[in-house]
Design a protein around this motif. Structure first.
Motif, PDB file in Angstrom:
ATOM      1  N   ALA B  92      18.959  49.703  31.244  1.00  0.00           N
ATOM      2  CA  ALA B  92      18.198  49.483  30.015  1.00  0.00           C
ATOM      3  C   ALA B  92      17.070  48.477  30.217  1.00  0.00           C
ATOM      4  CB  ALA B  92      19.130  49.039  28.896  1.00  0.00           C
ATOM      5  N   VAL B 158      24.145  57.115  21.183  1.00  0.00           N
ATOM      6  CA  VAL B 158      23.099  58.053  21.569  1.00  0.00           C
ATOM      7  C   VAL B 158      22.286  58.462  20.349  1.00  0.00           C
ATOM      8  CG1 VAL B 158      22.681  60.384  22.413  1.00  0.00           C
ATOM      9  CG2 VAL B 158      24.323  58.930  23.555  1.00  0.00           C
ATOM     10  N   LEU B 161      19.876  55.798  19.765  1.00  0.00           N
ATOM     11  CA  LEU B 161      18.860  55.791  20.823  1.00  0.00           C
ATOM     12  C   LEU B 161      17.843  56.887  20.600  1.00  0.00           C
ATOM     13  CD1 LEU B 161      20.606  55.393  24.264  1.00  0.00           C
ATOM     14  CD2 LEU B 161      18.737  54.056  23.364  1.00  0.00           C
ATOM     15  N   MET B 279      23.503  48.704  27.906  1.00  0.00           N
ATOM     16  CA  MET B 279      22.962  49.746  27.055  1.00  0.00           C
ATOM     17  C   MET B 279      23.308  49.492  25.589  1.00  0.00           C
ATOM     18  SD  MET B 279      21.594  52.579  28.504  1.00  0.00           S
ATOM     19  CE  MET B 279      22.516  53.785  29.399  1.00  0.00           C
ATOM     20  N   TYR B 282      21.252  46.781  24.193  1.00  0.00           N
ATOM     21  CA  TYR B 282      19.879  47.239  23.979  1.00  0.00           C
ATOM     22  C   TYR B 282      19.773  48.003  22.660  1.00  0.00           C
ATOM     23  CZ  TYR B 282      15.475  49.659  24.790  1.00  0.00           C
ATOM     24  OH  TYR B 282      14.205  50.146  24.666  1.00  0.00           O
ATOM     25  N   VAL B 283      20.704  48.922  22.458  1.00  0.00           N
ATOM     26  CA  VAL B 283      20.657  49.737  21.238  1.00  0.00           C
ATOM     27  C   VAL B 283      20.875  48.862  20.013  1.00  0.00           C
ATOM     28  CG1 VAL B 283      21.703  51.665  20.035  1.00  0.00           C
ATOM     29  CG2 VAL B 283      21.467  51.750  22.474  1.00  0.00           C
ATOM     30  N   LYS B 286      17.791  47.021  19.234  1.00  0.00           N
ATOM     31  CA  LYS B 286      16.790  47.903  18.643  1.00  0.00           C
ATOM     32  C   LYS B 286      17.098  48.142  17.163  1.00  0.00           C
ATOM     33  CE  LYS B 286      14.774  52.469  19.162  1.00  0.00           C
ATOM     34  NZ  LYS B 286      14.811  53.759  19.831  1.00  0.00           N
ATOM     35  N   ASN B 287      18.378  48.309  16.900  1.00  0.00           N
ATOM     36  CA  ASN B 287      18.819  48.584  15.542  1.00  0.00           C
ATOM     37  C   ASN B 287      18.597  47.417  14.609  1.00  0.00           C
ATOM     38  OD1 ASN B 287      19.738  50.846  14.457  1.00  0.00           O
ATOM     39  ND2 ASN B 287      21.758  50.773  15.420  1.00  0.00           N
ATOM     40  N   THR B 437      17.370  58.382  28.666  1.00  0.00           N
ATOM     41  CA  THR B 437      18.419  57.407  28.363  1.00  0.00           C
ATOM     42  C   THR B 437      19.709  58.044  27.860  1.00  0.00           C
ATOM     43  OG1 THR B 437      16.552  56.217  27.495  1.00  0.00           O
ATOM     44  CG2 THR B 437      18.681  55.121  27.411  1.00  0.00           C
ATOM     45  N   PRO B 438      19.640  58.953  26.863  1.00  0.00           N
ATOM     46  CA  PRO B 438      20.888  59.561  26.392  1.00  0.00           C
ATOM     47  C   PRO B 438      21.633  60.263  27.515  1.00  0.00           C
ATOM     48  CG  PRO B 438      19.111  60.103  24.902  1.00  0.00           C
ATOM     49  CD  PRO B 438      18.493  59.441  26.080  1.00  0.00           C
TER      50      PRO B 438
END
Lengths: 165, 506
Positions: B92, B158, B161, B279, B282-283, B286-287, B437-438
């Protein structure tokens, strides 16, 4: 251009075929005799979900195809060099398949200069550059080989050229 | 109080020139291994295992810790500079690190990565030192049901993402799941989708897959855009210190704390590991962010989240290792080997019988991570020079290193050949504008998910019984919530896009 217009439909179609094939193959897997879910359970699940999603993707894109086409028309055409890409791909393909039978040193010494030459921009293909590329490749190959052989104790494929260094 | 005294004693013992020098060497080698795609932290530890034979147990373990820490953190260098994760943990980091490097902010991105790697590790080591026995107790109560819950939860990430074009994103992930099915099924070992090939029996290995998706496809993409004749050179902005201001640092603190908690938490759970924690962090970042659209375009928040989390995993993973003797991932499994070599048995008794070794490890963790900070700080300027090598020379060299790395993982040529397959997948994903990424996330989690599900069902007889476990319930329902919420957000976005188009046309 073509990919921009029909890309998503192709992706959806591909996934539909793939998941259908997977479901058929999953059906042929043996059922578990001791528990409810056997080795066929996950492939089946994933297959069904993938198929539904792929079908949805195709459906939405066929519905919006007109809009998509109009959008694609307005985009600038990208100038891509497929010849370089395909040659590189072929070179890598040959390299990975010859690595074992021919051996690391010979394959790498041959592969590197070719690959560098293919990738080099057109104004960097003079004789001087070629010599520079070749020298870099030879040096690099031996550094990697000895580093792995003696530093990391990892023996790379020796191939036809067995040396006891 | 006892813990503090033992810790003090351990520090006093470690501060000898000899052991400091050994640890510095360990950290440096770890960083080199970490930064080369294909050479992983676990390989570095495996390499150093025999070297520790002649050392005292405490010294030997400290050296292994040094290699481990260097190895995990070194991955950020190649992730940022070359868009190739040096280790699975730093996948990530690529997402935002590489765009930053392309904007000329490589130094700043490295600075962020290094400092927050350091902070993440320190956070997890503090937890390790003071809460290890307590936390291990909780983790011990986890059954396959809970682990399935966590894997399921990670999988639904996912959907987050892929926000923006969810259908394509989720489909991109499904291919990862499909590839993870190849090989022997967990538990009963039925061969699936092997088409009679014996090489496929063991399935696709993680490392070659990652190398293929990231490194090989990058080479093909580079080849494609080389036709313009001129070479693009990235202008580097000169940096001072770590390249970011105090204000930027303060701004990242909440993000870092959240990621450190995620990292340590995931680390404690056996079998999940740094790649998932990075990962997930990271998500989540982002969220939670106020500007999620900047992620993936060179937003330092992404680097901070991933690097804090993957380094925080180290301390977390050491907890079950030391307290229960259960390795949390590949590297800690190697470390367990180290314990055995020195005649120590990791587990509850270690704290009683070999307290000096345990506290020695705690002290070594702190010292090594400081060394890592210093070595990488002085290295930034050298690392950045990598970008000055013309791409047509650099790329083939990396490809050879990738092949060698893939070969060295299992000593089989099949892994080298499979990187080409995944390179092609990565290239086609790029062409059809599917996110990679997914794919990677699903590939990593796919096997885990199935193993835990089937193991759980074996233990509880039916899926319904899973719901009697409260921790599973929590993860499961949060996961469902995440999916519903993401779909709702996606639908809203679709509606607003449609409205904009309608007004444009009228």
């Amino acid at each position: 251009m073509f990919i921009k217009k029909y890309g998503d439909i192709i992706v959806g179609g591909f996934f539909m075929i793939l998941s259908a094939g997977m479901m058929i193959m999953a059906k042929m897997l043996p059922k578990s005799t001791v528990m409810d879910i056997g080795p066929d359970f996950m492939p089946m699940c994933i297959g069904v979900v993938t198929f539904v999603l792929a079908a949805a993707l195709v459906f939405f894109n066929v519905k919006n195809l007109k809009m998509r086409k109009a959008e694609a028309e307005t985009m600038v055409k990208e100038d891509l060099d497929y010849k370089r890409m395909l040659t590189s791909f072929m070179l890598i393909l040959v390299y990975v398949y010859l690595l074992q039978p021919v051996g690391f040193i010979i394959t790498t010494i041959l592969y590197l200069p070719f690959q560098m030459y293919v990738l080099a921009p057109d104004d960097k293909k003079t004789k001087k550059d070629v010599i520079q590329l070749t020298v870099t490749s030879v040096l690099f190959t031996f550094v990697v080989f000895f580093l792995f052989r003696y530093g990391f104790k990892i023996i790379l494929p020796a191939g036809i050229f067995t040396i006891n260094l | 109080m006892n813990a503090l005294i033992s810790l003090g004693n351990a520090y006093a013992r470690i501060f000898t020139p000899g052991s400091l020098l050994l640890m510095a060497a360990g950290v440096s080698v770890g960083i080199i291994f970490g930064s080369i795609p294909g050479l992983s932290a676990s390989m570095a530890v495996a390499l150093f295992l025999p070297l520790t034979f002649s050392m005292s147990p405490s010294m030997g373990m400290n050296m292994l810790v040094a290699v481990y820490i260097g190895g995990i953190s070194g991955g950020l260098i190649s992730a940022i500079l070359l868009n190739m994760p040096g280790t699975a943990s730093s996948i990530a980091t690529c997402f935002d690190g590489y765009p930053m490097a392309q904007k000329g902010e490589a130094g700043k991105a490295l600075g962020f990565g290094i400092v927050f790697s350091f902070l993440g590790s320190v956070f997890s080591f503090i937890i390790l030192t003071f809460c290890a026995p307590m936390l291990a107790d909780i983790a011990l109560k986890f059954t396959p049901a809970e682990n399935f819950g966590i894997s399921f939860f990670a999988l639904t990430m996912v959907a987050v993402l892929a926000s923006g074009s969810m259908l394509k994103g989720v489909l991109a992930g499904m291919l990862g799941l499909i590839f993870s099915l190849v090989g022997m099924a967990p538990i009963d070992g039925t061969a699936r989708f092997t088409f009679g090939s014996s090489s496929l029996m063991a399935g696709y290995d993680t490392l070659p897959t990652l190398i293929g998706i990231f490194a090989i496809s990058e080479i093909l993409i580079t080849a494609e855009s080389m036709g313009h004749g001129q070479m693009e050179t990235i202008k580097m902005k000169p940096i001072k210190g770590f390249g970011f201001t105090w204000k930027e640092f303060v701004y990242q603190i909440p993000n870092a704390i959240r990621s450190a908690l995620i990292g340590t938490g995931i680390g404690i759970l056996p079998g999940i590991g740094g790649s998932t924690s990075g990962m997930l962090a990271y998500v989540t970042a982002k969220n939670m962010s106020k500007h999620p659209e900047e992620f993936g375009k060179g937003c330092p928040d992404g680097i901070v989240a991933t690097e804090t989390a993957n380094n925080a995993t180290i301390g977390g993973a050491m907890i079950p290792l030391l307290v229960l003797g259960i390795p949390g991932d590949g590297v800690t499994a190697m470390m367990l080997g180290g314990f055995l070599i020195h005649g120590l048995s990791a587990g509850p008794l270690l704290f009683v019988k070999n307290a000096d070794v345990v506290y020695g490890i705690f002290a070594a963790c702190m010292i090594c991570v400081t060394m890592m900070l210093l070595i990488e700080f002085f290295g930034i300027k050298v690392f950045v020079q990598l970008l000055k090598i013309p791409k047509h020379i650099l790329m083939p060299l990396i490809l050879v290193l990738c092949c060698v790395g893939a070969y060295a993982t299992n000593n089989r040529i099949f892994d080298v050949q499979s990187i080409l397959l995944f390179g092609l997948v990565g290239y086609l994903y790029h062409k059809f504008r599917l996110p990679t990424t997914p794919f990677v996330l699903c590939f990593l989690i796919g096997k885990m998910l199935e193993t835990y599900l089937r193991r759980g069902i074996m233990q509880y007889k039916s899926f319904g019984a899973f719901f009697q476990r409260p921790i599973f319930d929590a993860f499961f329902f949060v996961a469902i919530g995440v999916v519903v919420w993401s779909v709702y957000k996606e639908y809203k976005m679709y509606l607003s896009k449609k409205a904009v188009k309608a007004t444009e046309q009228s």
